[in-house]
Design a protein around this motif. Structure first.
Motif, PDB file in Angstrom:
ATOM      1  N   ALA A  48       0.731  -1.283  -0.055  1.00 39.54           N
ATOM      2  CA  ALA A  48       0.092  -0.160   0.021  1.00 39.54           C
ATOM      3  C   ALA A  48       0.759   1.204   0.121  1.00 39.54           C
ATOM      4  N   VAL A  49       1.868   1.308   0.777  1.00 34.25           N
ATOM      5  CA  VAL A  49       2.894   2.504   0.949  1.00 34.25           C
ATOM      6  C   VAL A  49       3.618   2.372  -0.431  1.00 34.25           C
ATOM      7  N   TRP A  50       4.164   1.602  -1.274  1.00 36.11           N
ATOM      8  CA  TRP A  50       4.539   1.658  -2.250  1.00 36.11           C
ATOM      9  C   TRP A  50       3.577   2.328  -3.519  1.00 36.11           C
TER      10      TRP A  50
ATOM     11  N   ASP B  69      13.472   1.686  -5.536  1.00 36.44           N
ATOM     12  CA  ASP B  69      14.789   1.831  -5.968  1.00 36.44           C
ATOM     13  C   ASP B  69      15.565   0.834  -6.750  1.00 36.44           C
ATOM     14  N   THR B  70      15.432  -0.378  -6.002  1.00 34.09           N
ATOM     15  CA  THR B  70      15.735  -1.797  -6.421  1.00 34.09           C
ATOM     16  C   THR B  70      15.154  -2.046  -7.938  1.00 34.09           C
ATOM     17  N   LEU B  71      13.739  -2.184  -7.850  1.00 37.18           N
ATOM     18  CA  LEU B  71      13.175  -2.437  -9.023  1.00 37.18           C
ATOM     19  C   LEU B  71      13.519  -1.581 -10.185  1.00 37.18           C
ATOM     20  N   THR B  72      13.570  -0.117  -9.866  1.00 44.52           N
ATOM     21  CA  THR B  72      14.205   0.646 -11.107  1.00 44.52           C
ATOM     22  C   THR B  72      15.292   0.579 -11.463  1.00 44.52           C
TER      23      THR B  72
ATOM     24  N   VAL C 111      15.501  -3.208 -13.249  1.00 38.13           N
ATOM     25  CA  VAL C 111      14.799  -2.982 -14.574  1.00 38.13           C
ATOM     26  C   VAL C 111      15.309  -2.172 -15.508  1.00 38.13           C
ATOM     27  N   SER C 112      15.935  -1.226 -15.272  1.00 36.13           N
ATOM     28  CA  SER C 112      16.467  -0.192 -16.356  1.00 36.13           C
ATOM     29  C   SER C 112      17.826  -0.923 -16.871  1.00 36.13           C
ATOM     30  N   GLY C 113      18.525  -1.566 -15.653  1.00 34.85           N
ATOM     31  CA  GLY C 113      19.716  -2.207 -16.279  1.00 34.85           C
ATOM     32  C   GLY C 113      19.463  -3.192 -17.044  1.00 34.85           C
ATOM     33  N   LEU C 114      18.457  -4.082 -16.926  1.00 33.32           N
ATOM     34  CA  LEU C 114      18.192  -5.214 -17.652  1.00 33.32           C
ATOM     35  C   LEU C 114      17.951  -4.587 -19.326  1.00 33.32           C
TER      36      LEU C 114
END
Length: 121
Positions: free
Chosen positions: A17-19, A79-82, A85-88
């Motif tokens: 919910a916070v995300w 931050d981790t997902l961003t 995913v952008s790195g991949l």
């Protein structure tokens, strides 16, 4: 503060919910440098609200801890997902670009003898 009866499902719901709320807020013109602070505040508010709505009992110390944890977790998750995913995507695009450049150079080298042959005749 009694951490022996942590409701993991509730904590995961609070983090999600916070995300979601912070992602909605990030679509506004708020500078990105304030999003971790917003995430913590939203985490505390959602944690206290969830505690009150589910048990009608607010354990302030525990709810503040869970809210801080949810806020930091949602911020780190984003931050981790961003970055992942952008790195991949960048790696995949880099591979495609290099393969396209290799095939273009092979085509150019095979085309160049024909052009030289036609100019000499």
């Amino acid at each position: 503060m009694n951490l022996s009866n942590i409701d993991v499902t509730a904590l995961i719901i609070i983090i999600a919910a916070v995300w979601f709320v912070v992602q909605s807020i990030s679509a506004t013109k708020l500078p990105n440098k304030f999003l971790p602070l917003v995430s913590i505040v939203v985490g505390i508010v959602i944690s206290v609200a969830y505690s009150y709505l589910s048990t009608k009992n607010i354990q302030l110390e525990q709810d503040l801890f869970f809210g801080l944890f949810a806020g930091f977790s949602a911020s780190g998750l984003d931050d981790t997902l961003t970055k992942s995913v952008s790195g991949l995507i960048n790696s995949f695009v880099g591979i495609l670009v290099s393969k396209a450049a290799d095939s273009a150079s092979i085509t150019d080298t095979s085309a160049s003898p024909d052009t030289t042959a036609s100019t000499t005749k």
